[in-house]
Enzyme design. Structure first.
Site, PDB file in Angstrom:
ATOM      1  N   HIS A   1      13.165 -13.053 -25.199  1.00 51.19           N
ATOM      2  CA  HIS A   1      11.768 -13.443 -25.014  1.00 51.19           C
ATOM      3  C   HIS A   1      10.853 -12.221 -24.912  1.00 51.19           C
ATOM      4  O   HIS A   1       9.869 -12.242 -24.177  1.00 51.19           O
ATOM      5  CB  HIS A   1      11.625 -14.332 -23.778  1.00 51.19           C
TER       6      HIS A   1
ATOM      7  N   LYS B   1      16.651   2.625  -9.565  1.00 53.46           N
ATOM      8  CA  LYS B   1      17.299   3.893  -9.208  1.00 53.46           C
ATOM      9  C   LYS B   1      17.047   4.945 -10.283  1.00 53.46           C
ATOM     10  O   LYS B   1      16.762   6.102  -9.976  1.00 53.46           O
ATOM     11  CB  LYS B   1      18.815   3.700  -9.026  1.00 53.46           C
TER      12      LYS B   1
ATOM     13  N   GLU C   1      13.394   6.077 -10.161  1.00 55.44           N
ATOM     14  CA  GLU C   1      13.059   6.832  -8.951  1.00 55.44           C
ATOM     15  C   GLU C   1      13.478   8.290  -9.032  1.00 55.44           C
ATOM     16  O   GLU C   1      12.723   9.183  -8.626  1.00 55.44           O
ATOM     17  CB  GLU C   1      13.744   6.205  -7.730  1.00 55.44           C
TER      18      GLU C   1
ATOM     19  N   ASN D   1       0.626  10.863  11.342  1.00 61.25           N
ATOM     20  CA  ASN D   1       1.264  10.039  10.321  1.00 61.25           C
ATOM     21  C   ASN D   1       0.526   8.719  10.300  1.00 61.25           C
ATOM     22  O   ASN D   1       0.418   8.045  11.322  1.00 61.25           O
ATOM     23  CB  ASN D   1       2.744   9.836  10.666  1.00 61.25           C
ATOM     24  N   GLY D   2      -0.004   8.310   9.139  1.00 59.51           N
ATOM     25  CA  GLY D   2      -0.721   7.051   9.055  1.00 59.51           C
ATOM     26  C   GLY D   2      -2.031   7.192   8.307  1.00 59.51           C
ATOM     27  O   GLY D   2      -2.283   8.190   7.628  1.00 59.51           O
TER      28      GLY D   2
ATOM     29  N   ARG E   1      10.700  11.971   4.634  1.00 60.00           N
ATOM     30  CA  ARG E   1       9.536  11.131   4.908  1.00 60.00           C
ATOM     31  C   ARG E   1       8.299  11.584   4.152  1.00 60.00           C
ATOM     32  O   ARG E   1       7.289  10.871   4.114  1.00 60.00           O
ATOM     33  CB  ARG E   1       9.234  11.127   6.411  1.00 60.00           C
TER      34      ARG E   1
ATOM     35  N   TRP F   1       3.158  13.451   3.247  1.00 60.38           N
ATOM     36  CA  TRP F   1       3.039  12.682   2.010  1.00 60.38           C
ATOM     37  C   TRP F   1       1.571  12.300   1.913  1.00 60.38           C
ATOM     38  O   TRP F   1       1.052  11.552   2.737  1.00 60.38           O
ATOM     39  CB  TRP F   1       3.924  11.436   2.073  1.00 60.38           C
TER      40      TRP F   1
ATOM     41  N   GLU G   1      17.809  -3.380  -9.606  1.00 58.05           N
ATOM     42  CA  GLU G   1      18.069  -2.243  -8.717  1.00 58.05           C
ATOM     43  C   GLU G   1      18.552  -1.034  -9.509  1.00 58.05           C
ATOM     44  O   GLU G   1      18.161   0.101  -9.220  1.00 58.05           O
ATOM     45  CB  GLU G   1      19.102  -2.655  -7.660  1.00 58.05           C
TER      46      GLU G   1
ATOM     47  N   CYS H   1       4.582  10.361   6.645  1.00 53.54           N
ATOM     48  CA  CYS H   1       4.767  11.768   6.976  1.00 53.54           C
ATOM     49  C   CYS H   1       5.801  11.886   8.093  1.00 53.54           C
ATOM     50  O   CYS H   1       6.163  10.909   8.728  1.00 53.54           O
ATOM     51  CB  CYS H   1       3.451  12.385   7.424  1.00 53.54           C
TER      52      CYS H   1
ATOM     53  N   LYS I   1      10.569   8.167   1.981  1.00 52.84           N
ATOM     54  CA  LYS I   1      11.608   7.238   2.398  1.00 52.84           C
ATOM     55  C   LYS I   1      11.058   6.025   3.135  1.00 52.84           C
ATOM     56  O   LYS I   1      11.407   4.897   2.860  1.00 52.84           O
ATOM     57  CB  LYS I   1      12.614   7.980   3.287  1.00 52.84           C
TER      58      LYS I   1
END
Length: 614
Positions: A510, A491, A494, A100-101, A27, A74, A487, A2, A609
């Site tokens: 395979h 992207k 996301e 936050n936490g 965040r 969040w 990566e 957060c 983030k």
């Protein structure tokens, strides 16, 4: 994950807190809230949704007052809704908190407080914490700061908090464990935030709290710092911030992500500036120079990271083993400490994190240090927890990265790790002076070659339009470019919400080849350097099954052009440096597909983030 903001001073708090929340919205952005004190009462407004929704809802309350705290969330405990949004009141209504936490033992505390007559409006651990603080304050007959300290010694978990008591209208109490917290120091005013971006236009002076520290911030007085565990006095170290306002604004781009993609030539150059002296044949990195024996005598290097940083670590595995001939293992930080890893004092652990606050990576660092390993940090944020916890390290100098999907963090991390590997290779005498200088000279050209790669943006936008409605995509690469395939897939997942998977190209046979048909776009990295003929064979296998091929190739390539449906060219470079170029078109393809699908590019759903909780 957060974002928290606070202000106490001589200005109107509302616009400062709201603007700060907008800057911290990366965040967390499923809900937001604000509490203001107008001299008589606390005026609180909170809502599910974005900070813009909060601005509209806050019109219902008085916005007066020069003290305020705000939060963008969040969700961890309790679904995103108005009630679970922060700030939270205590039962009396005198205390208000932002947090936050995660408080891991909140349920047992809640049960005890319920027995004592407390009631709870939300499902959050945060409301439990503020009522615990109130209970301590009342039963112990102590001031707010002491009550916060006693309460925090009873909780298990992580937190960055700011607490206000309307009976003490000239102070805010803050504390930190595991989640970042900065205090900006101005003229007769203080700012509180998860990072410095909310107050950068007001002051360049900041104090970053260490873990298990708390501060009492009072108007007209110096900050009072204490250790939460034993009440020992701590002394604030005031840092001068290097950030500027332009870095945290969009600068004319539609999205932060696009701005940050285009910032990569500068970011890479800033990362090697002062370190890479190609003409002199030198690499200067104090963190390596001062600890060279640790690296040279290491049995192995262990790299720990999460997400995009983990992919950078996979690239580094190739770089360190190929160039410096040092064994490397790359671990998900989130799994590392839970499998009882074998770590000794002969190991070097490299921890990679954009934010420098990633909870899993911090936990891995602490475990490695307990076992006697030497720990080296690679991060982007000066003064962050990882920068302070590690034995040595190197900053990436990417500048603030606001878009939730990492771009310039990836390329600057690879740049730092490449410099490290080259320096170790030179010291070990692994390759000749001629070859060493070739690498240095070529690395110095990378920013201009990234700029050249960005010139494909118009072509990439056309390709994106063709595949924007796909439901699945496959990304393939070999050697140094296998992590780039991972990566690229990440992207796309996301920010566009299209399912995508990255694979080593040879592994296609395979299993994944069963997925390929005329509806499946396959992104293949097929540069001239590194297993080129093998990748061409893989492309032929895809073509024979009617898959749609989008190939990333070296400038002037003709062989793949004849096979692929679309070709995107990047400049030629040394094999170990190709990831710095091949990742660029994959970032752009994800960006344009997401925009065309109407997705929120900078704030994709369910993500944040900086992952500061496990």
């Amino acid at each position: 994950m957060c974002g928290i903001v606070g202000y106490i001073g001589h200005r109107e708090a509302f616009p400062i807190v709201i603007k700060g929340l907008q800057r911290l919205e990366y965040r967390g952005y499923d809900s937001a809230g604000i509490a203001l004190f107008d001299g008589n009462q606390i005026n609180l407004s909170k809502t599910k949704g974005k900070v813009e929704d909060l601005k509209n809802k806050a019109k219902e309350i008085s916005q007066a007052g020069s003290i305020g705290i705000g939060h963008t969330r969040w969700a961890t405990h309790g679904v995103p809704n108005d009630v679970n949004s922060h700030p939270h009141y205590s039962n009396s209504g005198n205390l208000v908190i932002i947090h936050n936490g995660i408080i891991e033992n909140y349920e047992s505390i809640k049960q005890e407080l319920t027995k004592r007559g407390y009631t709870f409006q939300s499902d959050t651990d945060t409301e439990v914490l503020i009522n615990l603080i109130e209970e301590v304050k009342k039963t112990e007959d102590v001031k707010l700061g002491k009550a916060v300290q006693i309460a925090l010694n009873q909780v298990v978990g992580a937190y960055a908090i700011a607490v206000f008591d309307k009976e003490k209208p000239d102070e805010i109490v803050v504390a930190k464990l595991g989640s970042p917290l900065a205090i900006g120091i101005g003229e007769e005013e203080f700012f509180i935030a998860s990072d410095a971006s909310p107050f950068i236009e007001f002051t360049n002076n900041a104090v970053y709290l260490e873990d298990e520290e708390m501060a009492i911030i009072r108007l007209g007085k110096e900050i009072k710092l204490r250790k939460i565990k034993d009440d020992a006095v701590a002394y604030p170290r005031i840092l001068e911030l290097q950030m500027n306002l332009e870095e945290i604004e969009k600068g004319g781009y539609d999205h932060f992500m696009l701005k940050e993609i285009y910032e990569q030539p500068r970011a890479i150059k800033d990362t090697y500036r002062g370190r890479l002296l190609a003409e002199q044949g030198l690499i200067r990195m104090a963190g390596i120079d001062l600890n060279m024996e640790k690296f040279l005598n290491a049995n192995r290097i262990i790299i720990v990271a999460c997400g995009t940083s983990w992919h950078a670590g996979l690239v580094a595995e190739y770089i360190f083993e190929d160039l410096a001939r040092i064994p490397v293992e790359v671990e998900y930080a989130s799994e590392f400490r839970y499998r009882n890893p074998v770590i000794t004092d002969k190991d070097v652990l490299i921890a990679i994190s954009q934010s420098g606050e990633t909870a899993d990576t911090l936990a891995a660092i602490k475990l490695a240090k307990e076992k006697g390993a030497f720990v080296f940090g690679v991060c982007n944020v000066v003064g962050s927890s990882i920068a302070r916890e590690t034995d040595a390290g190197a900053y990436t100098h990417a500048g603030p990265e606001i878009g939730v999907a990492s771009t310039k963090a990836f390329t600057t991390q690879i740049t730092v790790l490449t410099l490290m590997a080259l320096k170790l290779a030179k010291t070990k005498g692994v390759f000749s002076e001629t070859k060493y200088r070739e690498y240095l000279s070529e690395l110095e050209t990378i920013p201009s070659k990234v700029e050249k790669s960005l010139e494909s943006n118009t072509l990439i936008e056309i390709i994106a339009d063709v595949y924007k409605d796909s439901t699945n995509c496959l990304y393939l690469g070999r050697g140094y470019n296998f992590p780039v395939a991972l990566e690229g897939a990440l992207k796309l997942k996301e920010i566009s919400y299209i399912h995508a998977e990255g694979y080593p190209a040879a592994e296609m046979k395979h299993g994944p080849i069963a997925l390929i048909d005329e509806q499946m776009p396959v992104f293949v990295i097929a540069t001239k350097k590194g297993h080129y003929e093998k990748v061409v064979s893989n492309i032929q296998e895809i073509k024979s099954r009617k898959g749609k091929i989008i190939a990333i190739v070296t400038e002037g390539d003709e062989q793949v052009k004849d096979l692929a449906d679309h070709v995107i060219e990047v400049p030629e470079t040394l094999e170990s440096l190709t990831p710095l170029l091949t990742t660029i078109p994959l970032q752009l393809i994800s960006y344009h597909i997401a925009v065309m699908r109407g997705c929120n590019v900078d704030q994709p759903r369910n993500l944040a983030k900086s992952v500061t909780v496990e």
